[in-house]
Design a protein around this motif. Sequence first.
Motif, PDB file in Angstrom:
ATOM      1  N   THR A   1       0.818  -1.213   0.000  1.00  0.00           N
ATOM      2  CA  THR A   1       0.000   0.000   0.000  1.00  0.00           C
ATOM      3  C   THR A   1       0.852   1.264   0.000  1.00  0.00           C
ATOM      4  O   THR A   1       0.392   2.311  -0.430  1.00  0.00           O
ATOM      5  N   SER A   2       2.099   1.170   0.452  1.00  0.00           N
ATOM      6  CA  SER A   2       2.973   2.347   0.495  1.00  0.00           C
ATOM      7  C   SER A   2       3.670   2.630  -0.837  1.00  0.00           C
ATOM      8  O   SER A   2       4.334   3.653  -0.979  1.00  0.00           O
ATOM      9  N   LEU A   3       3.509   1.752  -1.819  1.00  0.00           N
ATOM     10  CA  LEU A   3       4.163   1.953  -3.110  1.00  0.00           C
ATOM     11  C   LEU A   3       3.431   3.016  -3.937  1.00  0.00           C
ATOM     12  O   LEU A   3       2.228   3.209  -3.798  1.00  0.00           O
ATOM     13  N   ASN A   4       4.190   3.687  -4.808  1.00  0.00           N
ATOM     14  CA  ASN A   4       3.613   4.685  -5.705  1.00  0.00           C
ATOM     15  C   ASN A   4       2.792   4.011  -6.797  1.00  0.00           C
ATOM     16  O   ASN A   4       2.965   2.826  -7.076  1.00  0.00           O
ATOM     17  N   LYS A   5       1.927   4.783  -7.451  1.00  0.00           N
ATOM     18  CA  LYS A   5       1.167   4.271  -8.582  1.00  0.00           C
ATOM     19  C   LYS A   5       2.135   3.854  -9.682  1.00  0.00           C
ATOM     20  O   LYS A   5       3.169   4.487  -9.891  1.00  0.00           O
ATOM     21  N   GLY A   6       1.792   2.766 -10.386  1.00  0.00           N
ATOM     22  CA  GLY A   6       2.634   2.322 -11.491  1.00  0.00           C
ATOM     23  C   GLY A   6       2.596   0.814 -11.656  1.00  0.00           C
ATOM     24  O   GLY A   6       1.810   0.123 -11.009  1.00  0.00           O
ATOM     25  N   MET A   7       3.452   0.299 -12.528  1.00  0.00           N
ATOM     26  CA  MET A   7       3.514  -1.130 -12.794  1.00  0.00           C
ATOM     27  C   MET A   7       4.642  -1.762 -11.989  1.00  0.00           C
ATOM     28  O   MET A   7       5.726  -1.194 -11.869  1.00  0.00           O
ATOM     29  N   TYR A   8       4.380  -2.966 -11.463  1.00  0.00           N
ATOM     30  CA  TYR A   8       5.345  -3.705 -10.660  1.00  0.00           C
ATOM     31  C   TYR A   8       5.399  -5.161 -11.117  1.00  0.00           C
ATOM     32  O   TYR A   8       4.413  -5.698 -11.642  1.00  0.00           O
ATOM     33  N   LEU A   9       6.540  -5.774 -10.925  1.00  0.00           N
ATOM     34  CA  LEU A   9       6.709  -7.198 -11.187  1.00  0.00           C
ATOM     35  C   LEU A   9       6.669  -7.918  -9.849  1.00  0.00           C
ATOM     36  O   LEU A   9       7.348  -7.512  -8.896  1.00  0.00           O
ATOM     37  N   VAL A  10       5.894  -8.985  -9.775  1.00  0.00           N
ATOM     38  CA  VAL A  10       5.702  -9.710  -8.527  1.00  0.00           C
ATOM     39  C   VAL A  10       6.133 -11.160  -8.727  1.00  0.00           C
ATOM     40  O   VAL A  10       5.629 -11.842  -9.622  1.00  0.00           O
ATOM     41  N   ASN A  11       7.099 -11.606  -7.926  1.00  0.00           N
ATOM     42  CA  ASN A  11       7.470 -13.022  -7.896  1.00  0.00           C
ATOM     43  C   ASN A  11       6.773 -13.647  -6.704  1.00  0.00           C
ATOM     44  O   ASN A  11       6.928 -13.188  -5.576  1.00  0.00           O
ATOM     45  N   PHE A  12       6.025 -14.696  -6.962  1.00  0.00           N
ATOM     46  CA  PHE A  12       5.265 -15.392  -5.926  1.00  0.00           C
ATOM     47  C   PHE A  12       5.715 -16.842  -5.912  1.00  0.00           C
ATOM     48  O   PHE A  12       5.484 -17.582  -6.865  1.00  0.00           O
ATOM     49  N   LYS A  13       6.420 -17.232  -4.835  1.00  0.00           N
ATOM     50  CA  LYS A  13       6.919 -18.595  -4.721  1.00  0.00           C
ATOM     51  C   LYS A  13       5.989 -19.392  -3.815  1.00  0.00           C
ATOM     52  O   LYS A  13       5.739 -19.020  -2.671  1.00  0.00           O
ATOM     53  N   ILE A  14       5.478 -20.495  -4.352  1.00  0.00           N
ATOM     54  CA  ILE A  14       4.556 -21.349  -3.621  1.00  0.00           C
ATOM     55  C   ILE A  14       4.845 -22.798  -4.006  1.00  0.00           C
ATOM     56  O   ILE A  14       5.031 -23.106  -5.179  1.00  0.00           O
ATOM     57  N   ASN A  15       4.929 -23.652  -3.010  1.00  0.00           N
ATOM     58  CA  ASN A  15       5.160 -25.085  -3.257  1.00  0.00           C
ATOM     59  C   ASN A  15       6.319 -25.338  -4.216  1.00  0.00           C
ATOM     60  O   ASN A  15       6.200 -26.080  -5.175  1.00  0.00           O
ATOM     61  N   TYR A  16       7.448 -24.663  -3.987  1.00  0.00           N
ATOM     62  CA  TYR A  16       8.690 -24.860  -4.747  1.00  0.00           C
ATOM     63  C   TYR A  16       8.619 -24.356  -6.188  1.00  0.00           C
ATOM     64  O   TYR A  16       9.496 -24.641  -6.987  1.00  0.00           O
ATOM     65  N   THR A  17       7.593 -23.607  -6.547  1.00  0.00           N
ATOM     66  CA  THR A  17       7.466 -23.044  -7.889  1.00  0.00           C
ATOM     67  C   THR A  17       7.337 -21.537  -7.771  1.00  0.00           C
ATOM     68  O   THR A  17       6.591 -21.037  -6.935  1.00  0.00           O
TER      69      THR A  17
END
Length: 90
Positions: A65-81
């Motif tokens: 919520t503290s990030l500025n408006k814009g595009m971000y890349l999100v890496n989500f690691k779950i179950n070794y993937t």
Amino acid sequence: LAVNVSAIKPQIFPNPATELQIFAHSNVNQNCKVSVYSIEGKLLIDESIAAYQNLNTYFKIGQATSLNKGMYLVNFKINYTTYQLKWVKM
């Protein structure tokens, strides 16, 4: 018709949005990790999340919520993937 829910990729929904919310449609049997990067590749958030045993798991990343408006890349690691997702903050 059988659907293999473990093959469904996690999603950010809604997107764009003011909050980062990730939905994972699989059994989570280990801790998850979320890393948020600027479009330039700078690491902004690196957060571990406790595991849940649930078919439709929902993760809300409060630090985003503290990030500025814009595009971000999100890496989500779950179950070794690791999944790479794009998120637009409004």
